[in-house]
Scaffold this active site. Structure first.
Site, PDB file in Angstrom:
ATOM      1  N   GLU A 176      -0.434 -89.089  48.948  1.00 26.65           N
ATOM      2  CA  GLU A 176      -0.011 -90.252  48.847  1.00 26.65           C
ATOM      3  C   GLU A 176       1.378 -90.278  48.455  1.00 26.65           C
ATOM      4  O   GLU A 176       1.455 -89.351  47.765  1.00 26.65           O
ATOM      5  CB  GLU A 176       0.307 -91.270  47.571  1.00 26.65           C
ATOM      6  N   ASN A 234       3.928 -95.836  50.068  1.00 23.59           N
ATOM      7  CA  ASN A 234       4.587 -97.329  49.392  1.00 23.59           C
ATOM      8  C   ASN A 234       5.199 -98.373  49.641  1.00 23.59           C
ATOM      9  O   ASN A 234       6.491 -97.211  50.210  1.00 23.59           O
ATOM     10  CB  ASN A 234       5.172 -97.172  47.561  1.00 23.59           C
ATOM     11  N   GLU A 266       0.763 -99.307  49.906  1.00 23.53           N
ATOM     12  CA  GLU A 266       0.671 -99.676  49.392  1.00 23.53           C
ATOM     13  C   GLU A 266       1.610-100.498  48.604  1.00 23.53           C
ATOM     14  O   GLU A 266       3.131 -99.729  48.948  1.00 23.53           O
ATOM     15  CB  GLU A 266       0.184 -98.324  48.328  1.00 23.53           C
ATOM     16  N   ASP A 296      -1.636-101.182  44.445  1.00 26.81           N
ATOM     17  CA  ASP A 296      -1.622-100.382  43.711  1.00 26.81           C
ATOM     18  C   ASP A 296      -1.099-100.740  42.026  1.00 26.81           C
ATOM     19  O   ASP A 296      -1.156-101.715  42.298  1.00 26.81           O
ATOM     20  CB  ASP A 296       0.259 -99.888  44.487  1.00 26.81           C
ATOM     21  N   GLU A 353      -6.030 -93.887  39.348  1.00 21.35           N
ATOM     22  CA  GLU A 353      -4.847 -92.821  39.918  1.00 21.35           C
ATOM     23  C   GLU A 353      -4.659 -92.391  38.134  1.00 21.35           C
ATOM     24  O   GLU A 353      -5.525 -92.750  37.471  1.00 21.35           O
ATOM     25  CB  GLU A 353      -3.844 -93.441  40.699  1.00 21.35           C
TER      26      GLU A 353
HETATM   27  P1  C2E Z   1       2.775 -95.734  42.191  1.00 19.14           P
HETATM   28  O1  C2E Z   1       2.391 -95.547  43.564  1.00 19.14           O
HETATM   29  O2  C2E Z   1       1.867 -95.895  41.416  1.00 19.14           O
HETATM   30  O3  C2E Z   1       2.324 -93.857  41.965  1.00 19.14           O
HETATM   31  C1  C2E Z   1       2.010 -92.700  40.878  1.00 19.14           C
HETATM   32  C2  C2E Z   1       2.656 -92.210  40.300  1.00 19.14           C
HETATM   33  O4  C2E Z   1       2.005 -91.751  39.234  1.00 19.14           O
HETATM   34  C3  C2E Z   1       3.395 -91.055  40.678  1.00 19.14           C
HETATM   35  O5  C2E Z   1       5.358 -91.612  39.388  1.00 19.14           O
HETATM   36  C4  C2E Z   1       2.731 -90.274  40.367  1.00 19.14           C
HETATM   37  O6  C2E Z   1       3.234 -89.073  39.956  1.00 19.14           O
HETATM   38  C5  C2E Z   1       2.233 -90.528  39.646  1.00 19.14           C
HETATM   39  N1  C2E Z   1       1.111 -89.910  38.413  1.00 19.14           N
HETATM   40  C6  C2E Z   1      -0.107 -88.781  39.287  1.00 19.14           C
HETATM   41  N2  C2E Z   1      -0.629 -88.159  39.164  1.00 19.14           N
HETATM   42  C7  C2E Z   1      -1.130 -88.552  37.388  1.00 19.14           C
HETATM   43  C8  C2E Z   1      -1.669 -88.318  36.108  1.00 19.14           C
HETATM   44  O7  C2E Z   1      -2.630 -87.421  36.648  1.00 19.14           O
HETATM   45  N3  C2E Z   1      -0.532 -89.028  34.951  1.00 19.14           N
HETATM   46  C9  C2E Z   1       0.331 -89.245  35.188  1.00 19.14           C
HETATM   47  N4  C2E Z   1       0.963 -89.937  33.739  1.00 19.14           N
HETATM   48  N5  C2E Z   1       0.919 -89.697  35.802  1.00 19.14           N
HETATM   49  C10 C2E Z   1       0.807 -89.508  37.184  1.00 19.14           C
HETATM   50  P2  C2E Z   1       6.175 -91.202  39.864  1.00 19.14           P
HETATM   51  O8  C2E Z   1       6.272 -90.040  42.086  1.00 19.14           O
HETATM   52  O9  C2E Z   1       7.147 -90.688  39.264  1.00 19.14           O
HETATM   53  O10 C2E Z   1       6.695 -92.786  41.035  1.00 19.14           O
HETATM   54  C11 C2E Z   1       6.837 -93.890  40.627  1.00 19.14           C
HETATM   55  C12 C2E Z   1       6.475 -95.260  41.601  1.00 19.14           C
HETATM   56  O11 C2E Z   1       7.403 -95.392  41.989  1.00 19.14           O
HETATM   57  C13 C2E Z   1       5.375 -95.015  41.797  1.00 19.14           C
HETATM   58  O12 C2E Z   1       3.896 -95.713  41.700  1.00 19.14           O
HETATM   59  C14 C2E Z   1       5.981 -96.395  43.001  1.00 19.14           C
HETATM   60  O13 C2E Z   1       5.348 -97.971  42.951  1.00 19.14           O
HETATM   61  C15 C2E Z   1       7.192 -96.079  43.275  1.00 19.14           C
HETATM   62  N6  C2E Z   1       8.022 -95.207  44.641  1.00 19.14           N
HETATM   63  C16 C2E Z   1       7.417 -93.969  44.532  1.00 19.14           C
HETATM   64  N7  C2E Z   1       8.040 -93.976  45.640  1.00 19.14           N
HETATM   65  C17 C2E Z   1       8.138 -94.696  46.752  1.00 19.14           C
HETATM   66  C18 C2E Z   1       8.844 -95.398  47.951  1.00 19.14           C
HETATM   67  O14 C2E Z   1       8.953 -94.265  48.697  1.00 19.14           O
HETATM   68  N8  C2E Z   1       9.351 -96.437  48.348  1.00 19.14           N
HETATM   69  C19 C2E Z   1       8.711 -97.395  47.365  1.00 19.14           C
HETATM   70  N9  C2E Z   1       9.449 -98.483  47.748  1.00 19.14           N
HETATM   71  N10 C2E Z   1       8.670 -96.973  46.195  1.00 19.14           N
HETATM   72  C20 C2E Z   1       7.675 -95.523  45.280  1.00 19.14           C
HETATM   73 MG    MG Z   2       0.434 -96.685  40.770  1.00 16.52          MG
HETATM   74 MG    MG Z   3       1.189 -95.995  44.547  1.00 18.03          MG
END
Ligand code: C2E
Ligand code: MG
Ligand code: MG
Length: 397
Positions: A176, A234, A266, A296, A353
Site C-alpha cells: 500500500e 488511497n 482504497e 478501507d 490492517e
Molecule cells: P490507511 O489507509 O488506513 O493506512 C493504514 C495506516 O496504518 C497507515 O498510517 C500505516 O502506517 C498504519 N499502520 C500500518 N501498520 C500498522 C500497525 O501494525 N500498527 C499501527 N498502529 N499502525 C499501522 P499512515 O501512513 O499514517 O496513514 C494514515 C492514513 O492517511 C491512511 O490510513 C490513509 O487513510 C491516509 N493516506 C495515506 N496516504 C494517502 C494518500 O496518498 N492519499 C489519501 N487521500 N490518503 C492517504
Molecule cells: Mg485503514
Molecule cells: Mg488505506
C-alpha cells in the site's frame, strides 16, 4: 485525579435515571455536572464554548440523536474526552458500540449495564486519567496550507510502501502506498499533518497524482522483475465528486504502463459522502476498467453494510482497531469473525490492517482472513527498499 475538578456531562433521556446519575455523581464529590436529555442537547454542551467536558456518561438509546450518533460527533470533534456508555441493550451490541467508540479515538472508560449503581459508576470514574498531550495529535499537528503549497511546489511529497502478505501461504501479495512529506525542517511527516488541510484547501488531487504515478511506475517494475504484487493507493472521497476522475486515473496509470488489474484503490467509508451519485459513477467505472476497489477502515464508518451493497468493492480492509481488540476480548473476536465471514460470502478479499503481533497473525489465520498488513510484517518503507525487502521476506513459521 479527583472528581471534584472534573466536568461531567450526563446524556440520558429518562428523567428519573438522569437525576439518579446526577445525584450519585454529587455523592461522589462531583462539583460540575451538566445534564442533557438527548444527543443533540449533549452535543450543544460538549461543543459549546463553556468549560471543556472531561467525562461523558451517555445512554445509547435516546430519541432524536442517539448515543451512537452522539459518539460519532464527539469523535469527529477530535478533543480529548473520556466516555462511559450506559445501556440496557444486549452486551454483544454494547460491545460493538464500544469498538466503534474506540475506533473514533475516544477514550472509553467502559460500559455500564443498566441499572447503574454507585459501585459500577465509581469503578469506571476511577479509571479516568487526564489526557496526555499526545491525545490531541491530529488537529493540533496539521500544517498550514501555505506551507503545504510550498512543499508541493518543492516536490517534497512521496509515497512510502507497506507490504501486504498472504495469510494462507506467506507470499507477498502487494503493497500500500502511504503518503509522506519530507519536510526540510520537521523531518518525515505522516498523513495526519497534511491530508485534512489538503482536502479542505482543494490540494488533495495534486497529492493523489504524485502517489498514483509513482505507485503505477513501481507496480510495473515489480511485475517486470517477476514480483506478482498489486499496488494499493488511497483515494480521497473529495476527489470522487469530480465526474472525470475515473478517466483521468485510467489515463495516468496506463501512461506508466501498468494494467488496472494490478492496482487497488482504497476508499475510506464515511458518513460524509456528499455526492453519492457521482462517487458511485466513478467507482463503478473504475471497477469496470479493471481496478480493484477496497473499502478501507471497514467497521469504523457509519453505514458499512449499506455502502457495501451499493459500491462494487473487490476487497474489504478491516480496521486495525478490530484487530487490536479481537485478541483481548471474546466479543470483539466475534465481530471480527463475522466481518470475515461476510467478506467471504460477498466474495471480497479480506485484508486486515494493524497486524502488530504474532497473536494477531495467528488469530487472523485461524479466522480465515486472506491478507495481513502491519508492523509485525513490516513498517511502511521507501519505494526503493521494497523489492529487496520482498526478496528477504520469510513468513513466520
Ligand atoms: P490507511 O489507509 O488506513 O493506512 C493504514 C495506516 O496504518 C497507515 O498510517 C500505516 O502506517 C498504519 N499502520 C500500518 N501498520 C500498522 C500497525 O501494525 N500498527 C499501527 N498502529 N499502525 C499501522 P499512515 O501512513 O499514517 O496513514 C494514515 C492514513 O492517511 C491512511 O490510513 C490513509 O487513510 C491516509 N493516506 C495515506 N496516504 C494517502 C494518500 O496518498 N492519499 C489519501 N487521500 N490518503 C492517504
Ligand atoms: Mg485503514
Ligand atoms: Mg488505506
Amino acid at each position: 485525579m479527583g472528581i471534584e475538578t472534573l466536568h461531567v456531562l450526563v446524556a440520558e433521556d429518562h428523567d428519573f435515571q438522569r437525576r439518579t446519575l446526577v445525584r450519585m455523581l454529587a455523592g461522589m464529590g462531583a462539583k460540575k455536572v451538566s445534564e442533557a436529555v438527548d444527543g443533540k442537547a449533549a452535543l450543544d454542551v460538549f461543543a459549546g464554548g463553556g468549560t471543556p467536558v472531561d467525562i461523558i456518561i451517555s445512554d445509547l438509546e435516546m430519541p432524536g440523536m442517539d448515543g451512537m450518533e452522539f459518539m460519532r460527533h464527539v469523535g469527529e470533534a477530535n478533543r480529548a474526552v473520556s466516555v462511559i456508555l450506559s445501556s440496557a441493550l444486549d452486551p454483544a451490541l454494547v460491545s460493538s458500540v464500544e469498538a466503534m467508540t474506540r475506533a473514533y479515538g475516544i477514550t472509553l472508560l467502559g460500559a455500564i449495564e443498566k441499572p447503574v449503581t454507585q459501585e459500577k459508576l465509581s469503578h469506571l470514574i476511577a479509571k479516568y486519567a487526564p489526557p496526555q498531550p499526545k491525545a490531541a495529535r491530529p488537529a493540533a499537528a496539521a500544517m498550514p496550507i501555505e506551507e503545504i503549497r510550498r512543499g508541493l511546489a518543492a516536490r517534497e511529497f512521496e509515497p512510502f510502501f507497506q507490504p501486504k502478505v498472504s495469510l494462507v501461504d506467506g507470499s507477498v501479495t502487494g503493497a500500500e502506498a502511504l503518503a509522506r512529506w519530507r519536510h526540510p525542517e520537521k523531518g518525515l511527516l505522516a498523513p495526519y499533518a497534511f491530508i485534512g488541510p489538503m482536502e479542505e484547501g482543494g490540494l488533495i488531487d495534486e497529492l493523489t497524482w504524485i502517489v498514483l504515478e509513482k505507485s503505477a511506475a513501481l507496480g510495473r517494475d515489480w511485475l517486470a522483475r517477476g514480483l506478482q504484487a498489486t499496488v494499493s493507493v488511497n483515494l480521497s472521497l473529495k476527489s470522487l465528486t469530480d465526474p472525470g476522475l475515473a478517466e483521468r486515473i485510467s489515463a495516468r496509470v496506463a501512461a506508466q504502463g501498468l494494467a488496472p488489474k494490478h492496482m487497488v484503490l482504497e476508499i475510506t467509508e464515511t458518513a460524509a459522502m456528499t455526492d453519492v451519485a457521482k462517487a458511485l459513477e466513478n467507482l463503478t467505472r473504475l471497477r469496470m476498467k479493471g481496478f480493484g476497489l477496497s473499502i478501507d477502515d471497514y467497521g469504523t464508518g457509519y453505514s458499512s453494510m449499506q455502502q457495501l451493497s451499493r459500491v462494487p468493492f473487490s476487497e474489504l480492509k478491516i480496521d486495525q482497531s478490530f484487530v487490536f481488540s479481537a485478541t483481548e476480548k471474546e466479543s470483539s473476536k466475534v465481530i471480527l469473525a463475522s466481518s470475515l465471514d461476510m467478506a467471504k460470502k460477498l466474495k471480497l478479499k479480506a485484508v486486515a490492517e494493524g497486524v502488530e503481533t504474532r497473536a494477531h497473525w495467528n488469530l487472523l489465520q485461524e479466522l480465515g482472513c486472506d491478507v495481513a498488513q502491519g508492523y509485525f510484517i513490516a513498517k511502511p518503507m521507501e519505494a526503493g527498499a521494497f523489492q529487496a525487502w520482498a526478496l528477504e521476506w520469510r513468513p513466520p513459521e
